[in-house]
Design a protein around this motif. Structure first.
Motif, short mmCIF file in Angstrom:
data_model
loop_
_atom_site.label_atom_id
_atom_site.label_comp_id
_atom_site.label_asym_id
_atom_site.label_seq_id
_atom_site.Cartn_x
_atom_site.Cartn_y
_atom_site.Cartn_z
N LEU A 85 1.07 -1.26 0.23
CA LEU A 85 0.28 -0.23 -0.32
C LEU A 85 0.64 1.18 0.28
CD1 LEU A 85 -2.65 -1.21 1.78
CD2 LEU A 85 -2.93 -1.07 0.00
N VAL A 86 2.27 1.16 -0.57
CA VAL A 86 3.04 2.38 -0.69
C VAL A 86 2.87 2.74 -2.19
CG1 VAL A 86 5.10 3.11 0.03
CG2 VAL A 86 4.05 1.54 1.58
N PRO A 87 3.01 3.70 -2.73
CA PRO A 87 2.88 4.14 -4.23
C PRO A 87 4.17 4.61 -3.86
CG PRO A 87 2.00 5.49 -2.92
CD PRO A 87 1.33 4.18 -1.76
N GLU A 88 4.76 4.40 -5.41
CA GLU A 88 6.17 4.91 -5.41
C GLU A 88 5.94 6.78 -5.61
OE1 GLU A 88 9.19 4.05 -9.26
OE2 GLU A 88 8.95 2.46 -7.44
N ASN A 89 4.82 6.72 -6.39
CA ASN A 89 4.66 8.01 -7.06
C ASN A 89 3.09 8.57 -6.71
OD1 ASN A 89 7.35 9.06 -8.94
ND2 ASN A 89 6.10 6.67 -9.13
N GLN A 90 2.70 9.95 -6.27
CA GLN A 90 2.03 10.27 -5.44
C GLN A 90 1.78 11.98 -5.45
OE1 GLN A 90 1.93 9.60 -1.28
NE2 GLN A 90 -0.11 9.21 -1.88
N PHE A 91 0.52 11.97 -6.84
CA PHE A 91 0.24 13.71 -7.05
C PHE A 91 -0.62 14.59 -6.69
CE2 PHE A 91 -0.36 16.93 -10.34
CZ PHE A 91 1.20 17.78 -9.72
N SER A 92 -0.23 15.28 -6.27
CA SER A 92 -1.62 15.83 -6.10
C SER A 92 -1.83 17.50 -6.30
CB SER A 92 -2.35 16.39 -4.32
OG SER A 92 -1.90 17.02 -3.80
N LEU A 93 -3.66 18.06 -7.61
CA LEU A 93 -3.20 19.35 -7.00
C LEU A 93 -3.94 20.15 -7.28
CD1 LEU A 93 -1.99 21.76 -9.26
CD2 LEU A 93 -2.72 20.52 -11.14
N TRP A 94 -4.55 21.01 -6.51
CA TRP A 94 -6.32 21.87 -6.51
C TRP A 94 -6.09 23.37 -6.17
CZ3 TRP A 94 -10.47 20.56 -5.85
CH2 TRP A 94 -11.44 21.43 -5.76
N SER A 95 -6.79 23.89 -7.40
CA SER A 95 -6.66 25.38 -7.83
C SER A 95 -7.95 25.81 -7.15
CB SER A 95 -5.88 25.39 -9.11
OG SER A 95 -5.53 26.56 -9.31
N ARG A 96 -7.69 27.54 -6.50
CA ARG A 96 -9.37 27.62 -6.74
C ARG A 96 -9.49 29.18 -7.44
NH1 ARG A 96 -10.05 28.15 -0.91
NH2 ARG A 96 -9.18 30.42 -0.69
N HIS A 97 -10.51 30.08 -7.72
CA HIS A 97 -10.36 31.37 -8.76
C HIS A 97 -11.63 32.03 -7.95
CE1 HIS A 97 -9.29 33.77 -10.97
NE2 HIS A 97 -10.13 34.11 -11.77
N ALA A 98 -11.71 32.98 -7.34
CA ALA A 98 -12.72 33.98 -6.94
C ALA A 98 -12.99 34.54 -8.41
CB ALA A 98 -12.14 34.79 -5.69
N LEU A 99 -14.30 33.80 -8.87
CA LEU A 99 -14.56 35.37 -10.17
C LEU A 99 -14.97 36.22 -9.55
CD1 LEU A 99 -16.28 32.49 -11.62
CD2 LEU A 99 -14.38 32.80 -12.48
N THR A 100 -15.30 36.59 -8.84
CA THR A 100 -16.21 37.82 -8.45
C THR A 100 -16.14 37.83 -6.83
OG1 THR A 100 -18.44 37.07 -8.06
CG2 THR A 100 -18.05 37.70 -10.04
N GLU A 101 -16.91 38.80 -6.34
CA GLU A 101 -16.36 39.14 -5.16
C GLU A 101 -17.04 37.88 -3.97
OE1 GLU A 101 -17.91 41.79 -1.09
OE2 GLU A 101 -17.91 42.98 -3.07
N SER A 113 0.99 6.03 -8.36
CA SER A 113 1.26 5.03 -8.91
C SER A 113 0.64 3.33 -8.08
CB SER A 113 2.43 4.62 -9.38
OG SER A 113 3.27 4.56 -7.59
N ARG A 114 0.92 2.51 -8.94
CA ARG A 114 0.31 0.89 -8.71
C ARG A 114 0.84 1.03 -7.31
NH1 ARG A 114 3.22 -4.20 -10.73
NH2 ARG A 114 5.73 -3.33 -10.27
N VAL A 115 0.71 -0.46 -6.04
CA VAL A 115 0.53 -0.32 -4.59
C VAL A 115 0.50 -2.14 -5.38
CG1 VAL A 115 0.40 1.65 -4.00
CG2 VAL A 115 -1.27 0.35 -3.71
N TYR A 116 1.85 -2.35 -4.28
CA TYR A 116 1.13 -3.69 -4.15
C TYR A 116 0.06 -3.64 -2.63
CZ TYR A 116 5.14 -5.29 -6.87
OH TYR A 116 5.79 -5.57 -7.69
N THR A 117 -0.74 -5.19 -2.64
CA THR A 117 -1.85 -4.74 -1.44
C THR A 117 -0.91 -5.87 -0.02
OG1 THR A 117 -2.28 -7.26 -2.21
CG2 THR A 117 -3.87 -5.65 -3.28
N SER A 118 0.08 -6.63 -0.27
CA SER A 118 0.75 -6.66 0.59
C SER A 118 1.89 -6.84 0.28
CB SER A 118 0.19 -7.96 1.24
OG SER A 118 0.09 -8.86 0.85
N TYR A 119 2.81 -7.40 1.53
CA TYR A 119 4.32 -6.92 1.38
C TYR A 119 4.85 -8.41 0.76
CZ TYR A 119 2.89 -11.13 4.77
OH TYR A 119 2.80 -11.59 5.25
N ASP A 120 3.44 -9.97 0.20
CA ASP A 120 3.96 -10.44 -0.61
C ASP A 120 4.07 -10.07 -2.10
OD1 ASP A 120 1.24 -10.87 -1.61
OD2 ASP A 120 0.48 -12.40 -0.55
N ASN A 121 4.09 -8.98 -2.39
CA ASN A 121 4.13 -8.32 -4.25
C ASN A 121 3.28 -9.50 -4.80
OD1 ASN A 121 6.81 -7.37 -3.12
ND2 ASN A 121 5.12 -6.67 -2.09
#
Length: 182
Positions: A85-101, A113-121
């Motif tokens: 359950l440890v991914p080699e790569n993780q990425f997150s992006l969040w953006s917010r825009h105030a259109l008006t007041e 990225s993919r993960v193994y479910t347990s240590y037995d791989n």
């Protein structure tokens, strides 16, 4: 380490190695049983950027690279196996825009990225990317938000408890909320 790019943005970075010994984990074939997987090492780095790109536009981004493996062979787990359950790569992006007041929108994604479910791989959960979105209206101390998680209703597997109990990620969900700032 945190580096302020200016008054509105910050860049963070971390390089790490975490060594732990005598680790107990769930048996991949019997979630009611714990087994000894011995010593583990997790090496990696994290990068983050957050702040305002303009007075009305904010961004929060992060990336992590993780290399987690079992370092010593035990009766149950071989050295060199990847930690579950440890991914080699993780990425997150969040953006917010105030259109008006009063009105604003936001969106982003989380990906891993993919993960193994347990240590037995033996069992692999595929990598995934999930998109989320939101819109809001605020007036004074009051705010109404409409949030959509898993916008495109992507089928993915969020986690597992061993090799047999694999949990799917949540389907598209819509949440309408009302908040008052005190």
């Amino acid at each position: 380490k945190c580096h302020r790019l200016d008054d509105r943005r910050a860049l963070t970075a971390a390089l790490f190695q975490l060594d732990v010994a005598n680790v107990n984990t769930t048996d991949p074939l019997d979630p009611a049983r714990l087994v000894q997987t011995g010593a583990q090492r997790n090496r990696g780095f994290e990068l983050g950027l957050n702040g305002n790109l303009t007075p009305r536009w904010s961004i929060y981004a992060g990336y992590a690279y993780l290399d987690a493996e079992i370092r010593s062979t035990t009766e149950d787990a071989p050295a060199g196996a990847k930690v579950g359950l440890v991914p080699e790569n993780q990425f997150s992006l969040w953006s917010r825009h105030a259109l008006t007041e009063h009105w604003g929108i936001g969106g982003g994604w989380v990906s891993q990225s993919r993960v193994y479910t347990s240590y037995d791989n033996d069992v692999v959960l595929p990598g995934y990317t999930r998109f989320d979105a939101m819109a809001y209206y605020k007036q004074g101390r009051y705010r109404v938000s409409l949030n959509v998680e898993n916008l495109f209703d992507v089928h993915y597997y969020a986690t597992a408890n061993g090799d047999n109990q694999i949990m799917p990620g949540a389907p598209r969900s819509v949440d309408l909320s009302f908040a008052i700032d005190f």
